[in-house]
Design a protein around this motif. Sequence first.
Motif, PDB file in Angstrom:
ATOM      1  N   TYR A   7       0.869  -1.173   0.000  1.00 37.07           N
ATOM      2  CA  TYR A   7       0.000   0.000   0.000  1.00 37.07           C
ATOM      3  C   TYR A   7       0.907   1.225   0.000  1.00 37.07           C
ATOM      4  N   GLU A 182      -8.551  -2.087  -2.603  1.00 39.00           N
ATOM      5  CA  GLU A 182      -8.231  -0.859  -1.879  1.00 39.00           C
ATOM      6  C   GLU A 182      -8.444  -0.974  -0.371  1.00 39.00           C
ATOM      7  N   ALA A 186      -5.652  -1.171   2.587  1.00 43.52           N
ATOM      8  CA  ALA A 186      -5.506   0.028   3.414  1.00 43.52           C
ATOM      9  C   ALA A 186      -5.631  -0.315   4.896  1.00 43.52           C
TER      10      ALA A 186
END
Length: 306
Positions: A7, A182, A186
């Motif tokens: 990330y 995503e 995250a």
Amino acid sequence: MTNPAFYPIGTPGQAWNAADKAEWLARQKRQRSYASDVLAAVDGLRSRFDVAEYGRLEYASGSFPLFAIKSRDWNDTLPTMLVTGGVHGYETSGVHGALRFVDRHASDYVGRANLLIAPCVSPWAYEHILRWNPDAIDPNRSFRENSPAQESAALMRLVAPLRDRIAMHIDLHETTDTDESEFRPALAARDGKPFEPGVIPDGFYLVGDTENPQPEFQRAIIAAVEQVTHIAPADAKGEIIGSPVVAPGIINYPLEQLGLCPSITNAPYKTTTEVYPDSPRATPEQCNAAQVAAVRAAIDFVLEDR
């Protein structure tokens, strides 16, 4: 040897500090309008329903009023049904499914049930198409005493006087491809943990309460939704998102332990919907319709069971 970065924010193996969270926030962009998409729709319902502002989120980027829609003919002798949407702002059909239910079907329950609908619990996240709020907090892990999430705390205050009187709570969600591309990366980066890839289920499923699963209630909702869109199959392990499938399209979570939205009342009937909008077999219209079908089936089951 350190783990390779998966990330673009933070240091692998270390939880985010304030600078990392600020960097994450700076990358977020407003992509749609809460006022145009949600508040305008709520305003259009005021002639038929009571609308109350139950809180206001104050963030550096702006102020967001929170609205709940209530039955105009509220009667304390009737069962109360709670519908919540947009706890995760990026899960679009949760918001618009809740609003569509009110517009097209809430009047069917006049004199039969009290309805309380919070269609968009997380308006900042709705505008930015995100799971978290600006503080990098997931509201749907924050429904607990002294919640760090403004969104969760406001909803809990709204519901607190009715906590023991609500018969059913259905919380409208989606599972999307961005969960895997995503939001889960995250989360792992934020918490300084390794990212372990998962599998996104193709179809609709429900999350019941491990402590009070109510299988017949869950199955009634699945039966209604499968008339609208397809139900997610179990994976090769007999699971959906890492949890055992207890019946087609149904898994259970410990709702209160995880601080999930349906834990905010003592309702005997609780469930979370999960629509899959990225499926090649589903359209936005089907996703909204699936949420509406789930809400109607949930309320109908409870009314018939009384």
